[in-house]
Design an enzyme around this catalytic site. Structure first.
Site: not given
Ligand code: NAP
Length: 325
Positions: A125, A127, A149
């Site tokens: 990220s 961040e 985070y």
């Molecule tokens: P998201 O929608 O929050 O999905 C993350 C998934 O991780 C959830 O569906 C959940 O699936 C799983 N998970 C497993 N352990 C968890 C826990 N302890 N707490 C919460 N969720 C958990 O994230 P995303 O937006 O698709 O992002 C994908 C990745 O990119 C993540 O690693 C995020 O940190 C990174 N990222 C995202 C952004 C952005 O803008 N979206 C920016 C920078 C980095 P289950 O509940 O099915 O297990």
């Protein structure tokens, strides 16, 4: 047929990446902590629920991760599972740090031990960089995390780099900046602005309450960002790349643009200091030149175009769910 594993397949990026890989002819497996119905909404929305093989798995248990990698010969592993909310990480630093780091270590160890030929992608990220001395951010700038985070993502990022250098694995990190889509979880800024503004437009809510909106962020479109993830695993040499739009936009401007499109007066906007975070970065944007030049990734959209698309999509869905008339 190539075989891919996506951890966090139920999340925003997991669902869009699964769709992309299916279109490219992959067999796709995805991990989830629980197969509850609400969890599967993203896969159902993209109409790919039946085409992915779901695996219930606790990524913090090494034996479970190793067993999965022993049983199925994955060519590519995309690690997207994480506690992904900066705001929540201040309230739950423990869970954020332990899950976001332990899961990555387990996956890398299992790859090293039982499937070293697999290519590994980690969702890092922006961040991690915190407040930088100059902008745009490039991959080699020092990490300076300003939230639990960000600290967890920085630790995981360094693990990926160490495993690549120590064991010569094809392990890479995509440094993702904020990206949005219809599947963004409730509570994230853009999703909340659009959802609440539509409720206000149709008389179902009085005001939009937000925290600090005098900060700028580099926002992009999720479905395009997962394509960059895939391109990173097709490259000749493993390397980290920025996945960003290359521009930042003021949070307040996102609200004002949405209000204008929906004919909502500015008086409906309430800034609530109680929503402010303990620390916030004033401005952040990245440099995607290498990603475009070396991986052939194309990204030309402005965030205002994306906003209009997301507002239309949300309005359609809210009407279907009878949240608005
Ligand atoms: P998201 O929608 O929050 O999905 C993350 C998934 O991780 C959830 O569906 C959940 O699936 C799983 N998970 C497993 N352990 C968890 C826990 N302890 N707490 C919460 N969720 C958990 O994230 P995303 O937006 O698709 O992002 C994908 C990745 O990119 C993540 O690693 C995020 O940190 C990174 N990222 C995202 C952004 C952005 O803008 N979206 C920016 C920078 C980095 P289950 O509940 O099915 O297990």
């Amino acid at each position: 047929m190539k075989c891919a594993l996506i951890t966090g397949i139920t999340g925003q990026d997991g669902a869009y990446l699964a769709k992309l890989l299916i279109e490219k002819g992959y067999k796709v497996y995805g991990t989830t902590r629980s197969e509850s119905r609400s969890n599967l909404q993203g896969l159902e929305y993209l109409e790919i629920r039946e085409q992915v093989q779901l695996v219930s798995l606790d990524l913090t248990h090494y034996q479970e991760v190793e067993a999965l990698l022993k049983n199925i010969k994955f060519d590519e592993i995309y690690n997207l599972a994480a506690q992904s909310s900066v705001g929540r990480s201040f309230a739950e630093p423990d869970e954020t740090m332990s899950f976001n780091v332990q899961s990555v270590l387990n996956l890398l160890e299992a790859v090293r031990t039982v499937r070293p030929s697999a290519r590994f992608f980690q969702a890092s990220s922006s961040e991690m960089y915190g407040r930088t001395e100059s902008l745009p951010i490039i991959e080699t700038m020092p990490l300076n995390p300003l939230s639990p985070y960000a600290a967890s993502k920085a630790a995981a990022h360094m693990l990926v780099n160490s495993y690549r250098n120590m064991y010569h694995l094809y392990a890479v990190a995509g440094i993702l900046f904020n990206h949005e889509s219809h599947l963004r979880s409730q509570g994230f800024f853009v999703k909340k602005v659009i959802h609440d503004s539509l409720l206000i437009k149709y008389g179902k809510k009085e005001t939009l309450q937000v925290g600090n909106i005098e900060v700028r962020r580099d926002f992009g479109y999720g479905p395009k960002y997962v394509e960059a993830m895939w391109r990173m695993l097709q490259a000749e040499k493993p390397d980290d790349y920025m996945i960003c739009s290359g521009r930042s936009i003021l949070l307040k401007d996102i609200i004002l643009y949405t209000f204008r499109l929906l004919d909502i007066p500015e008086s409906k906007l309430i800034v609530e200091p109680a929503f402010y975070r303990p620390t916030d970065i004033e401005d952040i944007y990245g440099d995607n030149t290498r990603t475009k030049e070396e991986l052939g990734w194309e990204y030309e959209e402005t965030f205002y175009d994306i906003l209009e698309r997301l507002i239309r999509e949300e309005e359609e869905q809210m009407k279907e769910q009878k949240l608005i008339p």
